[in-house]
Scaffold this motif. Structure first.
Motif, PDB file in Angstrom:
ATOM      1  N   ARG A  74       0.739  -1.374   0.024  1.00 34.78           N
ATOM      2  CA  ARG A  74      -0.065  -0.039  -0.071  1.00 34.78           C
ATOM      3  C   ARG A  74       0.840   1.309  -0.077  1.00 34.78           C
ATOM      4  NH1 ARG A  74      -4.546  -0.424   4.630  1.00 34.78           N
ATOM      5  NH2 ARG A  74      -4.873   1.655   3.686  1.00 34.78           N
ATOM      6  N   HIS A  75       2.184   1.119   0.344  1.00 41.92           N
ATOM      7  CA  HIS A  75       3.097   2.386   0.574  1.00 41.92           C
ATOM      8  C   HIS A  75       4.450   2.038  -0.404  1.00 41.92           C
ATOM      9  CE1 HIS A  75       0.860   4.040   3.868  1.00 41.92           C
ATOM     10  NE2 HIS A  75       0.587   2.918   4.477  1.00 41.92           N
ATOM     11  N   ASP A  78       5.666   5.537  -1.944  1.00 41.76           N
ATOM     12  CA  ASP A  78       6.214   6.703  -0.848  1.00 41.76           C
ATOM     13  C   ASP A  78       7.089   6.017  -0.067  1.00 41.76           C
ATOM     14  OD1 ASP A  78       4.969   5.558   1.377  1.00 41.76           O
ATOM     15  OD2 ASP A  78       2.898   6.007   0.145  1.00 41.76           O
ATOM     16  N   THR A  80       6.915   6.496   3.250  1.00 40.30           N
ATOM     17  CA  THR A  80       6.322   6.564   4.432  1.00 40.30           C
ATOM     18  C   THR A  80       6.939   5.628   5.587  1.00 40.30           C
ATOM     19  OG1 THR A  80       4.193   7.439   3.462  1.00 40.30           O
ATOM     20  CG2 THR A  80       4.145   6.335   5.741  1.00 40.30           C
ATOM     21  N   HIS A 142      11.463   1.150   4.742  1.00 37.28           N
ATOM     22  CA  HIS A 142      10.541   1.679   5.380  1.00 37.28           C
ATOM     23  C   HIS A 142      10.695   1.647   7.089  1.00 37.28           C
ATOM     24  CE1 HIS A 142       8.048   2.820   2.195  1.00 37.28           C
ATOM     25  NE2 HIS A 142       8.193   1.687   1.517  1.00 37.28           N
TER      26      HIS A 142
END
Length: 244
Positions: A74-75, A78, A80, A142
């Motif tokens: 989902r990330h 990016d 994040t 991440h």
């Protein structure tokens, strides 16, 4: 790394669940074929299966890998960082699996597995998944830096498990042998270690390994976070200069 690491996590989780399922099937199958009333008691056999630190650690790791893979998918576009709860969960799962690999290969590898485990399930639960979790500590993107106080969270489950194991052991009739106690590992059995002093010595030694590994996992995450933050800052500075 962000593109393909979620699939590494998912593949490892599937392999872990498959090994756990196969191992449980072997335990239940052995109980059903047992010629003693103790061996045939499926509730005890099943409860004992889920009382092994290896089984619980692999179950935690497999669930964590699935959650982590879904979050990363989902990330993946990016930068994040993982939420605090997810990084904490990975710190716990990674520590338990790395310790499982160390303890098994140092203390338990010489135990014969014929009839109680397949080679592939045994190696998956004690070697492959620990190595995957170690790689996740070192390579997964991440990662968020955890405070050093998170080490207490990491240590909470092993402490609870040891207390549960030692308190429960005297109330369980061992399947297949009928002895009036059951311990998942020989180094926790005071009847094999010359009493509780021997058991306590092992517990202290393994606790030291858990604390050391947990500290290493947290340190690796903090180091990766620092490096990632510096890189992100450099990229942002370059972007601002280019926009002038």
């Amino acid at each position: 790394m962000t593109t393909w690491w979620p699939y590494v996590r998912l593949a490892a989780a599937i392999l872990g669940f498959a090994a756990l399922t196969r191992q449980l099937a072997i335990a239940i199958g052995n109980a059903q074929r047992a010629e003693t009333e103790w061996g045939a008691h499926l509730p005890t056999v099943t409860a004992n299966f889920f009382s092994y630190f290896t089984v619980l650690s692999n179950l935690i790791a497999a669930v964590t890998l699935v959650i982590g893979a879904v979050w990363m998918l989902r990330h993946r576009r990016d930068r994040t960082p993982e939420p605090l709860w997810l990084s904490t969960l990975f710190a716990c799962a990674s520590t338990y699996m790395i310790v499982t690999g160390i303890v098994y290969n140092v203390l338990l590898r010489q135990i014969a597995i014929a009839g109680i485990s397949d080679v592939w399930t045994n190696e998956t639960l004690h070697v492959i998944i620990p190595l995957v979790m170690l790689a996740d500590v070192l390579l997964a993107p991440h990662r968020r830096a955890l405070p050093w106080s998170s080490l207490w969270v990491v240590a909470a489950f092993p402490i609870a498990w040891v207390a549960y194991t030692l308190l429960r052991a005297g109330f369980i009739t061992a399947p297949f042998t009928g002895t009036a106690w059951w311990y998942p590992y020989p180094f926790l059995d005071p009847h094999l270690q010359g009493g509780y002093p021997g058991v306590i010595a092992y517990v202290i030694g393994i606790a030291a390994v858990i604390i050391a590994v947990g500290a290493g996992v947290i340190w690796a995450g903090r180091r990766q976070w620092t490096g990632g933050a510096k890189q992100a800052s450099a990229v942002e500075s370059e972007r601002r200069r280019a926009s002038r």
